[in-house]
Enzyme design. Structure first.
Site, PDB file in Angstrom:
ATOM      1  N   SER A  64       0.824  -1.212   0.000  1.00  0.00           N
ATOM      2  CA  SER A  64       0.000   0.000   0.000  1.00  0.00           C
ATOM      3  C   SER A  64       0.857   1.260   0.000  1.00  0.00           C
ATOM      4  CB  SER A  64      -0.915   0.028   1.232  1.00  0.00           C
ATOM      5  OG  SER A  64      -1.754  -1.092   1.270  1.00  0.00           O
TER       6      SER A  64
HETATM    7  N1  SAH Z   1      -0.980  -4.956   4.168  1.00  0.00           N
HETATM    8  C1  SAH Z   1      -0.253  -5.185   2.934  1.00  0.00           C
HETATM    9  C2  SAH Z   1      -1.006  -4.691   1.723  1.00  0.00           C
HETATM   10  C3  SAH Z   1      -1.603  -5.818   1.086  1.00  0.00           C
HETATM   11  S1  SAH Z   1      -2.480  -5.683  -0.417  1.00  0.00           S
HETATM   12  C4  SAH Z   1       1.131  -4.584   2.959  1.00  0.00           C
HETATM   13  O1  SAH Z   1       1.459  -3.884   3.920  1.00  0.00           O
HETATM   14  O2  SAH Z   1       1.897  -4.849   2.048  1.00  0.00           O
HETATM   15  C5  SAH Z   1      -3.861  -6.703   0.063  1.00  0.00           C
HETATM   16  C6  SAH Z   1      -3.548  -8.141   0.406  1.00  0.00           C
HETATM   17  O3  SAH Z   1      -4.776  -8.762   0.803  1.00  0.00           O
HETATM   18  C7  SAH Z   1      -3.016  -8.971  -0.754  1.00  0.00           C
HETATM   19  O4  SAH Z   1      -1.810  -9.565  -0.382  1.00  0.00           O
HETATM   20  C8  SAH Z   1      -4.110 -10.010  -1.006  1.00  0.00           C
HETATM   21  O5  SAH Z   1      -3.632 -11.264  -1.437  1.00  0.00           O
HETATM   22  C9  SAH Z   1      -4.745 -10.112   0.375  1.00  0.00           C
HETATM   23  N2  SAH Z   1      -6.116 -10.622   0.390  1.00  0.00           N
HETATM   24  C10 SAH Z   1      -7.094 -10.475  -0.535  1.00  0.00           C
HETATM   25  N3  SAH Z   1      -8.230 -11.109  -0.145  1.00  0.00           N
HETATM   26  C11 SAH Z   1      -7.957 -11.664   1.081  1.00  0.00           C
HETATM   27  C12 SAH Z   1      -8.708 -12.450   2.007  1.00  0.00           C
HETATM   28  N4  SAH Z   1      -9.983 -12.816   1.780  1.00  0.00           N
HETATM   29  N5  SAH Z   1      -8.106 -12.844   3.155  1.00  0.00           N
HETATM   30  C13 SAH Z   1      -6.820 -12.497   3.427  1.00  0.00           C
HETATM   31  N6  SAH Z   1      -6.043 -11.780   2.582  1.00  0.00           N
HETATM   32  C14 SAH Z   1      -6.603 -11.368   1.413  1.00  0.00           C
END
Ligand code: SAH
Length: 215
Positions: A64
């Site tokens: 993000s």
């Molecule tokens: N917090 C992260 C940003 C992640 S982007 C960071 O600091 O880098 C969002 C993430 O959510 C992705 O890795 C994606 O695979 C995950 N995601 C999507 N749907 C999800 C679900 N149902 N349960 C858990 N993770 C999920």
């Protein structure tokens, strides 16, 4: 990967940018200045690490934007010792910001490859979430509930009731809700379990998908 004076200087600049954009909690700004964001990215993209922009991290996912990480963290009102559940581990950067602030972090990722990569990577870096799991974030983490705070870092089409249920009385859920774009929602659970919902502007996240990726 090396953390040099140059990187430290770039982080100080990023801190100043976020402060100018309205982030005022010094503990969050300190965490941004401490966590080496460049090591969460591919080495060929080092020069982008300290711009205030989101970035691809593989498996079609993104780390993000620093402002978004700081903004969501600010809405959480993190206190030292808070038990915090994060949905969407991704690169692990947000987890590290929360760990730097003294929170106990539980985090869930639905993509197995990313989960395995980040689990090992955080261990190498010396950051220790209480739990990092492979699973479906819509369900939260019932075995470890309740939580003081819950942060969702992917765009949810609706507010999953399981997450609201897993908040302690007095707890806070921060979740971007919507499909094309998302409204940042803060859900606050009162001591009597009543719920208050606030809107905090629009953002764009990768979607919160249902079920584990390999199911
Ligand atoms: N917090 C992260 C940003 C992640 S982007 C960071 O600091 O880098 C969002 C993430 O959510 C992705 O890795 C994606 O695979 C995950 N995601 C999507 N749907 C999800 C679900 N149902 N349960 C858990 N993770 C999920």
């Amino acid at each position: 990967m090396l953390d040099t004076y140059k990187h430290k200087g770039m982080r100080k600049k990023l801190r100043d940018i976020l402060e100018r954009k309205g982030i005022s909690d010094q503990r969050i700004l300190n965490a941004i200045e401490t966590v080496p964001r460049h090591v969460f990215m591919d080495s060929s993209f080092l020069e982008f690490a300290y711009e205030d922009k989101p970035f691809p991290i593989g498996s079609g996912q993104t780390i993000s934007q620093p402002y978004t990480v700081a903004f969501q963290t600010e809405l959480l009102n993190v206190e030292k010792g808070d038990k915090i559940l994060e949905i969407g581990t991704g690169s692990g950067y947000q987890s590290c910001i929360l760990l730097e602030m003294g929170a106990k972090v539980y985090t869930i990722e639905r993509q197995k490859a990313l989960y395995l990569k980040t689990k090992n990577f955080l261990q190498e870096l010396g950051y220790r979430p209480k739990m990092i799991t492979y699973g479906d974030g819509y369900k939260g983490m019932p075995t470890e509930a309740p939580f003081d705070k819950i942060i969702v870092t992917a765009g949810a089409p609706f507010i999953p009731q399981d997450l609201v249920d897993q908040l302690k009385p007095g707890g806070i859920l921060v979740i971007p809700v919507g499909t094309d774009f998302q409204i940042m929602k803060r859900i606050m659970k009162g001591p009597d379990n009543s719920v208050v919902e606030e809107d905090h502007g629009s953002f764009r996240f990768v979607p919160l998908l249902s079920k584990k990726a390999d199911d």
